[in-house]
Design an enzyme around this catalytic site. Structure first.
Site, short mmCIF file in Angstrom:
data_model
loop_
_atom_site.label_atom_id
_atom_site.label_comp_id
_atom_site.label_asym_id
_atom_site.label_seq_id
_atom_site.Cartn_x
_atom_site.Cartn_y
_atom_site.Cartn_z
N GLY A 91 2.26 2.10 10.67
CA GLY A 91 3.15 3.25 10.51
C GLY A 91 3.81 3.70 11.80
N GLY B 237 2.87 -1.16 4.28
CA GLY B 237 2.88 0.25 3.93
C GLY B 237 4.29 0.73 3.66
N GLY B 238 4.91 1.33 4.66
CA GLY B 238 6.21 1.97 4.49
C GLY B 238 7.26 1.11 3.78
N GLU C 52 -6.83 4.24 7.73
CA GLU C 52 -6.74 5.69 7.47
C GLU C 52 -8.03 6.19 6.81
OE1 GLU C 52 -3.00 5.45 5.40
OE2 GLU C 52 -2.04 4.92 7.29
N SER D 141 3.54 -2.29 10.29
CA SER D 141 4.99 -2.24 10.51
C SER D 141 5.70 -3.54 10.15
CB SER D 141 5.29 -1.82 11.96
OG SER D 141 4.81 -0.51 12.20
N HIS E 145 -9.34 0.69 4.72
CA HIS E 145 -8.07 0.87 5.44
C HIS E 145 -8.31 1.77 6.66
CE1 HIS E 145 -4.01 2.29 6.29
NE2 HIS E 145 -3.60 1.17 5.73
N ASN F 32 0.87 -1.18 0.00
CA ASN F 32 0.00 0.00 0.00
C ASN F 32 0.90 1.23 0.00
OD1 ASN F 32 -1.80 2.05 0.51
ND2 ASN F 32 -2.23 1.42 2.63
N TRP F 33 0.98 1.87 -1.16
CA TRP F 33 1.92 3.00 -1.29
C TRP F 33 1.35 4.27 -0.66
CZ3 TRP F 33 4.01 2.60 -7.05
CH2 TRP F 33 4.64 1.36 -7.21
N LYS F 34 0.10 4.25 -0.29
CA LYS F 34 -0.57 5.43 0.30
C LYS F 34 -0.38 6.65 -0.62
CE LYS F 34 0.25 3.40 4.78
NZ LYS F 34 0.10 3.54 6.22
N GLU G 224 -5.21 -5.44 10.47
CA GLU G 224 -4.23 -4.37 10.69
C GLU G 224 -4.52 -3.69 12.02
OE1 GLU G 224 -2.30 -3.09 6.79
OE2 GLU G 224 -4.07 -1.86 7.05
#
Ligand code: PEP
Length: 256
Positions: A174, A235-236, A98, A214, A96, A9-11, A168
């Site tokens: 994150g 993600g990151g 977010e 993470s 998600h 997930n590149w956000k 999640e």
């Protein structure tokens, strides 16, 4: 046997050139013939076409990060599921944390988006997960069951063939605070038991449940080797090939 999924997930990250370079580097790792794991990247909507071009001819799948529950029409700023399939996307992330936290998406919105994605031929990666205070209050199981009940309302056994669950824990997204292998396994087992009760044992046995929060190269092997963990939503670490490729390898090692 559940084929692991490693999804990135590149956000709201990358630019056109870095999106293209990242997708190209990953496509090299995922030839069309690769059948041990599924690898999906979910770039920002404006770079989907760039990423799809870079992934063309490879086995790298491309998905959206969000989609509308409406038919194409007067919905400013939204992305229709039909647009994702038109481009060649295989899947979309729905609900998600977010989206839930910053855009007010509740379970009923997640449910209608999931139904629309499935009706459009997309694989729906439906996210659930508890907040830190809910975990600390001993409410994780109740929260997950309630999110599953609302998010998957009205879905049939047949629908579930195209649903992937992403567990999640919000406190791990994150933050660098990863769930322990045991915490992840316990939550995933709880979700699988819920699937059996709501649908049947075949659905429970076949549905992929991804862990997200993470995930990094140094914790991926431990998490992915848990019996009920069928991959990761990352993600990151999905933004750097040197981090995401070892996570893909860790997923592949669980089926080797
Ligand atoms: C995510 O965005 O779904 C996620 C899990 O992020 P991170 O890996 O950065 O915690």
């Amino acid at each position: 046997m559940r084929r692991p999924i490693l999804a990135g997930n590149w956000k709201m990250n990358t630019c056109r050139e870095s999106a293209r370079a990242l997708a190209s580097a990953l496509a090299e790792q995922v030839p069309a013939s690769r059948d041990d794991v599924e690898v999906i990247v979910c770039p920002p909507a404006v770079y989907l076409e760039t990423v799809l071009a870079a992934a063309s001819g490879s086995g790298l799948q491309v998905g959206g990060q969000n989609s509308s529950d409406q038919e194409p029409g007067a919905f400013t700023g939204e992305t229709a599921c039909e647009m994702l399939t038109d481009l060649g996307c295989s899947s979309v992330i729905i609900g998600h944390s977010e989206r839930r936290q910053f855009y007010g998406e509740c379970d009923s919105v997640v449910n209608s988006k999931t139904k629309k994605a499935l009706a459009s031929g997309l694989k729906a990666i439906v996210c659930v997960g508890e907040l830190l205070d809910q975990r600390e209050a001993g409410k994780t199981k109740a929260v997950l069951e309630s999110q599953m009940t609302g998010s998957l309302a009205d879905l049939s056994v047949e629908d579930m063939a195209n649903v992937v669950i992403a567990y999640e824990p919000v406190w791990a997204i994150g933050t660098g605070k990863v769930a322990s292998n045991e915490q992840a396994e316990e939550a995933h087992a709880c979700l699988r038991t819920w699937l059996e009760g709501r649908f049947n044992s075949d659905v429970a046995a076949a549905t992929r449940i991804l862990y997200g929060g993470s995930v990094k190269p140094d914790n991926a092997a431990g998490l992915l080797s848990q019996p009920n963990v069928d991959g990761a939503l990352v993600g990151g670490a999905s933004l750097k090939p040197e981090l995401f490729i070892p996570i893909i390898d860790a997923g592949a090692a669980t089926v080797a």
